[in-house]
Design a protein around this motif. Structure first.
Motif, mmCIF file in Angstrom:
data_model
loop_
_atom_site.group_PDB
_atom_site.id
_atom_site.type_symbol
_atom_site.label_atom_id
_atom_site.label_comp_id
_atom_site.label_asym_id
_atom_site.label_seq_id
_atom_site.Cartn_x
_atom_site.Cartn_y
_atom_site.Cartn_z
ATOM 1 N N VAL A 42 0.921 -0.993 -0.124
ATOM 2 C CA VAL A 42 -0.018 -0.065 0.112
ATOM 3 C C VAL A 42 0.884 1.284 -0.183
ATOM 4 N N ARG A 43 0.518 2.275 -0.873
ATOM 5 C CA ARG A 43 1.331 3.281 -0.950
ATOM 6 C C ARG A 43 0.751 4.555 -0.371
ATOM 7 N N ARG A 44 -0.435 4.557 -0.530
ATOM 8 C CA ARG A 44 -1.279 5.536 0.437
ATOM 9 C C ARG A 44 -2.787 5.239 0.357
ATOM 10 N N HIS A 45 -3.219 5.681 1.541
ATOM 11 C CA HIS A 45 -4.651 5.373 1.931
ATOM 12 C C HIS A 45 -5.449 6.570 1.265
ATOM 13 N N ALA A 81 -1.767 1.178 -4.629
ATOM 14 C CA ALA A 81 -0.824 0.235 -4.113
ATOM 15 C C ALA A 81 -0.297 -0.618 -5.319
ATOM 16 N N ARG A 99 -14.718 5.582 1.395
ATOM 17 C CA ARG A 99 -14.869 4.080 1.100
ATOM 18 C C ARG A 99 -15.762 4.191 -0.056
ATOM 19 N N ARG A 133 -7.311 2.557 -1.708
ATOM 20 C CA ARG A 133 -5.835 2.715 -1.604
ATOM 21 C C ARG A 133 -5.089 2.772 -2.934
#
Length: 167
Positions: free
Chosen positions: A113-116, A149, A120, A147
């Motif tokens: 995962v790079r960034r949340h 990713a 939703r 996310r």
């Protein structure tokens, strides 16, 4: 971790149920249990976008879980062809998984995962499965965190790939 991949197909076969497979979308997804989830099982699935007349539907073509309760419920309630598998999951800087049956490996993958992202994604669609020789349509509602990713999947020929690839 939930990871989804899509691929294209140029065929539109008619399934024995009367559903027509559309020509553009197949889905492979894995859902790995997180420590905070109420459901306590992992699953790997393949699905195709189909039509019931003019109505779009999703049809699960293969699904493997590590819970006998989930397998029995999916088959009895929705006609989903759930089978048993074992899942090996490692969580560190990246999450990796491998899913296997007694016949061998189904798929393996890893995800970093790079960034949340905020919010939703809510989804609502209808699932069309065969139950007792008839098409059973069930409404589905789900949500997922968003996310960015990097992900990598492998699937040996004849494993989950055979559930979505044309013969």
């Amino acid at each position: 971790m939930t990871s989804t991949t899509t691929s294209s197909s140029s065929t539109a076969p008619l399934l024995s149920t009367g559903l027509c497979v559309t020509s553009s979308l197949t889905i492979t997804a894995v859902r790995l249990q997180s420590p905070t989830e109420r459901t306590r099982y992992q699953e790997l699935l393949t699905a195709v976008l189909t039509r019931d007349g003019a109505r779009p539907r999703v049809r699960v073509t293969g699904i493997w879980v590590d819970s006998e309760v989930s397998m029995a419920g999916g088959r009895a309630l929705w006609g989903i062809p759930k089978e048993m598998a074992t899942f090996e999951v490692h969580r560190a800087r990246l999450t990796s998984f491998a899913a296997r049956t007694d016949e061998g490996e189904l798929a393996a993958g890893r995800n970093a995962v790079r960034r949340h992202l905020p919010g939703r994604r809510l989804m609502a669609y209808k699932l069309a499965q065969t139950a007792d020789g008839r098409i059973k349509t069930s409404p589905v509602r789900s949500s997922a965190a968003l996310r960015l990713a990097d992900a990598e999947w492998t699937a040996p020929a004849g494993s989950v790939r055979s559930a979505v690839e044309p013969p």
